[in-house]
Design an enzyme around this catalytic site. Structure first.
Site, mmCIF file in Angstrom:
data_model
loop_
_atom_site.group_PDB
_atom_site.id
_atom_site.type_symbol
_atom_site.label_atom_id
_atom_site.label_comp_id
_atom_site.label_asym_id
_atom_site.label_seq_id
_atom_site.Cartn_x
_atom_site.Cartn_y
_atom_site.Cartn_z
ATOM 1 N N LYS A 6 -20.069 -2.904 -20.343
ATOM 2 C CA LYS A 6 -20.828 -1.861 -19.647
ATOM 3 C C LYS A 6 -20.429 -1.783 -18.182
ATOM 4 C CE LYS A 6 -24.579 -2.088 -17.412
ATOM 5 N NZ LYS A 6 -25.946 -2.346 -16.884
ATOM 6 N N ASP A 57 -25.929 1.220 -21.818
ATOM 7 C CA ASP A 57 -26.994 0.345 -21.324
ATOM 8 C C ASP A 57 -28.179 0.459 -22.283
ATOM 9 O OD1 ASP A 57 -28.149 2.793 -20.782
ATOM 10 O OD2 ASP A 57 -28.726 2.283 -18.731
#
Length: 214
Positions: A126, A144
């Site tokens: 991420k 996320d």
């Protein structure tokens, strides 16, 4: 729709397009002024809110303007700067170790390469994707908690899908030039329109009639 039936690519595109239209100016809400501080801010945002990270970033950026400044700081000094955020003890160690590697291996530059970025302490898929997307404009989708929750609530992916599986599914659905904007729009939609506490039909949070998707 059956709970276990996934949306078709066309249906998923409609959902994501509507979310994009709800947030036409979607972008990261983190405070940063260069790629180094972007990397630090995203690393710090793990398991805490952007709002909390933004509270510490102004002083952090002032105290550590370059990777060398951060690499030379003590763990205690870094902890004092970021003590308001969650997991600050481990994050301080990661920040220092990351800065040391940037200085000694990459001449204080942030590598625009995902394979390299994920080898840095505290940097996962991420974080690397956000740095590539927001720092370099490289098409990427950062998954996320908001992106994952929305993808699952709308049955774009299976309920047990892992972040990498969600990333790949969204990449398959979306044109590459929409990856960056869409992941930011999904984050804002999850943060402000359909929060984790909202349990109603997810379509009720879209500015779109449900029948036009089903």
């Amino acid at each position: 729709m059956a709970q276990d039936k996934l949306l078709s690519t066309k249906q998923a595109c409609q959902v994501l397009q509507t979310i994009n239209e709800m947030y036409p100016d979607a972008k990261s809400e983190l405070i940063w002024d260069n790629k180094f501080h972007l990397l630090c801010a995203v690393l710090m945002s793990a398991q805490t809110t952007d709002k909390m990270v933004n509270r510490v970033m102004p002083k952090f950026m002032q105290d550590y303007p370059t990777p060398k400044d951060l690499a030379q700081a003590s763990i205690i000094e870094i902890e004092q700067d970021i003590s308001q955020i969650g997991l600050y003890h481990s994050k301080a160690k990661h920040l220092k170790a990351m800065a040391e590697i940037l200085v000694y291996k990459y001449h204080s530059e942030i590598p625009p390469d995902k394979k390299i970025l994920v080898t840095l302490p505290g940097v996962g898929e991420k974080t690397a994707n956000v740095v590539l997307a927001d720092g370099y404009g490289v098409p990427a989708i950062a998954v996320d908690t908001h992106v994952a929750r929305i993808a699952k609530r709308f049955h774009i992916v299976n309920q047990n899908a892992k972040p990498l599986q969600i990333e790949k599914r969204l990449e398959q659905i979306l044109p590459k030039n929409e990856w960056i904007h869409t992941h930011h729009a999904m984050i804002l939609f999850g943060r402000y329109s359909m929060t984790a506490r909202d349990k109603d039909d997810p379509y009720s949070y879209l500015k779109l009639k449900q029948k036009s998707i089903h």
